[in-house]
Design an enzyme around this catalytic site. Structure first.
Site, PDB file in Angstrom:
ATOM      1  N   THR A 147      36.238  35.789  36.947  1.00 52.77           N
ATOM      2  CA  THR A 147      36.332  34.606  37.803  1.00 52.77           C
ATOM      3  C   THR A 147      35.039  33.793  37.792  1.00 52.77           C
ATOM      4  O   THR A 147      35.065  32.552  37.806  1.00 52.77           O
ATOM      5  CB  THR A 147      36.648  35.024  39.251  1.00 52.77           C
ATOM      6  OG1 THR A 147      37.865  35.749  39.264  1.00 52.77           O
ATOM      7  CG2 THR A 147      36.762  33.819  40.168  1.00 52.77           C
ATOM      8  N   CYS A 417      43.508  42.776  40.559  1.00 50.78           N
ATOM      9  CA  CYS A 417      43.348  42.040  39.296  1.00 50.78           C
ATOM     10  C   CYS A 417      41.894  42.002  38.847  1.00 50.78           C
ATOM     11  O   CYS A 417      41.582  41.410  37.815  1.00 50.78           O
ATOM     12  CB  CYS A 417      43.886  40.620  39.420  1.00 50.78           C
ATOM     13  SG  CYS A 417      45.638  40.475  38.970  1.00 50.78           S
ATOM     14  N   PHE A 418      40.991  42.559  39.637  1.00 49.99           N
ATOM     15  CA  PHE A 418      39.594  42.767  39.243  1.00 49.99           C
ATOM     16  C   PHE A 418      38.869  41.469  38.909  1.00 49.99           C
ATOM     17  O   PHE A 418      38.049  41.419  37.997  1.00 49.99           O
ATOM     18  CB  PHE A 418      39.515  43.735  38.051  1.00 49.99           C
ATOM     19  CG  PHE A 418      40.533  44.835  38.130  1.00 49.99           C
ATOM     20  CD1 PHE A 418      40.404  45.828  39.079  1.00 49.99           C
ATOM     21  CD2 PHE A 418      41.651  44.847  37.312  1.00 49.99           C
ATOM     22  CE1 PHE A 418      41.350  46.826  39.198  1.00 49.99           C
ATOM     23  CE2 PHE A 418      42.603  45.833  37.429  1.00 49.99           C
ATOM     24  CZ  PHE A 418      42.453  46.830  38.369  1.00 49.99           C
ATOM     25  N   CYS A 419      39.194  40.413  39.654  1.00 51.74           N
ATOM     26  CA  CYS A 419      38.564  39.103  39.432  1.00 51.74           C
ATOM     27  C   CYS A 419      38.743  38.641  37.989  1.00 51.74           C
ATOM     28  O   CYS A 419      37.846  38.042  37.399  1.00 51.74           O
ATOM     29  CB  CYS A 419      37.078  39.141  39.791  1.00 51.74           C
ATOM     30  SG  CYS A 419      36.756  39.486  41.528  1.00 51.74           S
ATOM     31  N   ASN A 420      39.905  38.940  37.418  1.00 53.55           N
ATOM     32  CA  ASN A 420      40.196  38.542  36.038  1.00 53.55           C
ATOM     33  C   ASN A 420      41.670  38.162  35.948  1.00 53.55           C
ATOM     34  O   ASN A 420      42.487  38.908  35.402  1.00 53.55           O
ATOM     35  CB  ASN A 420      39.868  39.672  35.070  1.00 53.55           C
ATOM     36  CG  ASN A 420      39.832  39.217  33.615  1.00 53.55           C
ATOM     37  OD1 ASN A 420      40.529  38.283  33.237  1.00 53.55           O
ATOM     38  ND2 ASN A 420      39.039  39.881  32.809  1.00 53.55           N
TER      39      ASN A 420
END
Length: 825
Positions: A147, A417-420
């Site tokens: 992100t 979503c792990f900042c992705n």
């Protein structure tokens, strides 16, 4: 659980050594864990991609350093300041050494972290806006980016710069031998960013892309004239892999040091190639960045040194000094990043091999793993394994359910979503329209809404660090087999054999292939959980009656959040629910609300409310105390900020002594209103809340409890510490306000409201229960039941296990003497 369930993958220590190349750094890993990581005993930490763990000697040596020396502000020239300046400069050199670079080639700009480093690069890059005569700059990034990289477009769009997201396939498939037919005189600056390692899947992208983009041999550089610079997001990559800047001379490399060392946090760096630094433009200037300036005239001369020019204000010099000790410890323990890469990749590959070949009793795979390869080599794959678990019918089990069950086993994973978002959409097949619909359904980044219309919104990620062990892999695999696999557990022999033959390959290394013994994995008893048909023998059936009478058997209030229950028989109902229910809470010395998840001994405190005198009595071990004084303060409950009043030093001293840590007793302010939260797909709750998590009341059905008990007794793989629980023990673990004697187990799933006497209660939604139900409310000890049995019964969906519901009341009185209640569907 019977350890024989994975008897074919649990091997001797000697056999384990065959599986993992260079495991344990020369066989000393057990000693390292004993000396440096005693705090993780009994804990399986598998979130090293989020933050790795620091060795304990780093803290000791760091504090000794600070105790021996006086470090002053490095912008001064006195002896203490010179010591700081020289030490910081030494650490800069140490950072460059770590990445095989020199001060002549690169500069180290300290930042607060990787995100701050990315922001600094974006704000300083000389973007050329698009115009009628010029195409202008391009900001291009790989869609598999964090992100913090994608967020650069928020800055570039305001400057008239075109954004160009590209897929990994576009970069690789559109490679060209030469830049095509444009004038080499075009110097329009463009920036291409890509991750050296995906923080979602662990895929390592070719470091050769750096030179390929710079030379304009790869897309998108080959299609757009100008000068292309490369921002290599190395935060995930450098946590477990060596980065050689001689081989991939990226222009900008942002990193966060806690990803490598665990300590210090809040410190990162932007490594800038000195040739690229010449083009950067600085607008704001802070203390230490100016060679000279005038306050009354627009006159400013920037510092000549690149690091000085971009480090606004005083750097966090004590944190920088801590890096010195972290470098020392890392090299002393592991011998270097190459050894860490081999060690962590071996663990990840072994876990991948077993998880990917694990099957339900009907042959259906247990896991859907999000990877583009098969963990063939540490050159192409990092120590990250991303997946979703599935039931025997192929339906996804939500990641929040896996997370809650993992916590019950003291296994720490990462979910979401792990900042992705780009990688998440690609691997999970989520379209842009679905993402928007998920938002409308109430799902936002970082929440626990793991399924929308049966489709996953995220996944589960396990990742390994240099102190991870083979035992960590085994505990994780045992956990999956015990909680989410319909027995008998099986291994896909054909797939496992194929994986064995691939073997890990590393360029220039002499790695051995990982070997596995295969075969069926099953419990000795091979008993499956009761089918739905057999459950009817326990009284399970369809509930179709309307308006039938039931019995209210118990009323409990919990005056202090997470402390023991206070049983009452006749109790007033206030605007926030049962009067005084969850009206107080205990804070630790940092002002954080304590729960039994952090401090199980809270359940041993048995508060009582004396209505005639309006006093709260605390008792445990025969002691009692009442509170008298108040002061205004603030705290947080479930993310909500609440106004509270402090209950005085006497209560604080009593709690601190009993719990063995500084504590305060606080109460929600009478003048403060906290509204119910909006539920996914629904309207905001109309009730006002006390310090409860979600709604005013919780209820449990005795018929459901009886079924839970029978299911537990039918599971013969319970460990010794999970003995059969009696009815009252199970009820107390769920911490319900209202206990009813229903006719059928889990019939409450379909209720819309109930009436007790003249009081009407409306069902507000389902209770999301965590692993607190594993705490015995009489002793404070932890166990895996009843959550394990409930998870098995409901296919891993622990958020809908209980016969509990949130209720909103509409009247003002409630009495146990009103023994019957009416249920409406």
């Amino acid at each position: 659980m019977d350890n024989r369930i994975l008897q074919h993958i649990t091997c001797s220590t000697e056999q384990n050594l065959k599986y993992i190349n260079q495991y344990g750094y020369g066989g000393k890993l057990e000693d390292v864990i004993e000396e440096e990581f005693t705090r993780i005993k009994g804990l399986t930490y598998l979130d090293h991609a989020g933050s790795t763990l620091y060795p304990e000697t780093v803290l000791r040596e760091y504090t000794q350093d600070l105790s021996r020396n006086v470090y002053g502000n490095p912008h001064s020239h006195n002896p203490s300041s010179r010591l700081t300046h020289d030490t910081v400069e030494r650490v800069r050199f140490r950072v460059l050494q770590h990445f095989n670079a020199t001060p002549e080639e690169y500069s180290v700009i300290f930042t607060s972290g990787c995100t701050d480093a990315l922001k600094l690069a974006a704000e300083s890059f000389p973007w050329s806006p698009q115009s009628e005569s010029e195409a202008g700059s391009r900001f291009s990034y790989l869609v598999d980016s964090h992100t913090s990289v994608v967020g650069i477009r928020g800055l570039t769009s305001e400057r008239g710069v075109a954004t160009l997201p590209v897929s990994p396939q576009e970069v690789e498939n559109k490679a060209k031998d030469e830049a095509q037919g444009e004038s080499v005189s075009c110097q329009t600056p463009h920036l291409f960013s890509y991750p050296a390692q995906s923080n979602f899947s662990g895929k390592k992208y070719p470091l050769s892309h750096v030179k390929g983009i710079q030379a304009r041999h790869l897309y998108p550089a080959c299609d757009h004239p100008g000068r292309w610079f490369v921002l290599l997001d190395a935060a995930s990559y450098v946590s477990c892999s060596p980065l050689n800047l001689q081989e991939c001379p990226a222009d900008f490399i942002p990193i966060s040091f806690y990803k490598i060392f665990g300590f210090p946090t809040g410190l990162g760096a932007l490594l800038v190639r000195n040739d690229a630094a010449k083009i950067l433009k600085k607008t704001y200037f802070g203390g230490g960045t100016a060679a000279a300036y005038l306050s009354g005239e627009d006159y400013y001369v920037q510092a000549a040194n690149i690091s000085d020019r971009f480090e606004d204000g005083t750097v966090s010099f004590l944190d920088v000094i801590a890096l010195n000790h972290s470098f020392e410890a890392l090299h002393r323990i592991t011998g270097g990043m190459h050894n860490i890469q081999q060690h962590t990749f071996g663990l990840a590959r072994y876990t991948y091999m077993l998880l990917s070949s694990l099957c339900h009793g009907n042959g259906q795979p247990v896991a859907r793993i999000y990877t583009e390869g098969q963990f063939e080599s540490p050159v192409t794959q990092g120590a990250i394994l991303n997946f979703n678990l599935m039931d025997s019918h192929g339906k996804i089990i939500g990641y929040s359910q896996v997370d809650r069950m993992a916590a019950l086993y003291n296994i720490h994973v990462r979910t979401g979503c792990f900042c992705n978002t780009g990688a998440c959409q690609s691997f999970l097949g989520i379209t842009n329209e679905q993402m928007k619909r998920n938002l409308q359904a109430g799902h936002v980044c970082g929440d626990n809404i793991d399924l929308v219309d049966g489709q996953p919104t995220g996944s589960v990620r396990v990742s390994f660090g240099y102190m991870s062990t083979f035992d960590d892999c085994q505990k994780f695999l045992h956990f999956v087999a015990e909680c989410f696999v319909e027995k008998p557990v099986r291994v896909n022999k054909e797939k496992l054999e194929k994986l064995k033959k691939t073997g890990p390959r590393s360029q220039g290394s002499n790695e051995e292939s990982v070997e596995m013994s295969s075969g069926e994995i099953s419990r000795a008893d091979k008993k499956e959980r009761p089918s739905e048909a057999s459950l009817k023998g326990f009284g399970y059936g369809d509930f179709s009656s309307h308006g039938e009478d039931y019995t209210l058997t118990n009323i409990y209030i919990y005056p202090i959040k997470s402390c023991g229950a206070f049983e009452v028989h006749d109790w007033p109902v206030g605007p926030l629910g049962l009067l005084y229910d969850r009206g107080w809470m205990v804070e630790n010395g940092n002002g954080v609300c304590l729960s039994q998840k952090r401090e199980p001994r809270l359940c041993l405190i048995r508060p009582q409310v004396h209505l005639p005198s309006n006093k709260l009595l605390l008792q445990a071990s025969g002691r009692e105390v009442s509170h008298t004084s108040f002061r205004v303060c603030q705290s947080k409950v479930c993310g909500d900020r609440v106004e509270t009043v402090d209950c005085g030093d006497e209560a604080a001293a009593w709690l601190s002594e009993f719990l063995g840590q500084p504590c305060r007793l606080i109460r929600q302010s009478p003048d403060f209103t906290r509204d119910g939260k909006k539920r996914p797909g629904g309207d905001a709750a109309s009730s006002s809340l006390s310090l409860v998590n979600e709604a005013q009341y919780l209820m449990i059905n005795r018929a459901s409890v009886e079924l839970i008990q029978k299911l537990m007794s039918s599971r013969q793989d319970s460990s010794e510490d999970d003995q059969l629980l009696d009815s009252q023990n199970v009820i107390s673990r769920f911490r319900a306000n209202l206990v009813i004697a229903g006719k059928e187990p889990f019939e409450e799933d379909n209720w819309s409201h109930l009436i007790i006497g003249n009081t009407r209660f409306v069902v507000a939604g389902q209770c999301r229960r965590c692993h607190m139900v594993g705490i015995d409310q009489d002793t404070g000890t932890k166990s895996k039941e009843p959550l394990t049995t409930l998870s098995a019964y409901r296919g891993g969906k622990v958020s809908r296990l209980r016969g509990e519901r949130h209720f909103q009341s509409r009247y003002r009185s409630l009495s146990i003497e009103t023994s019957t209640l009416t249920i409406k569907k």
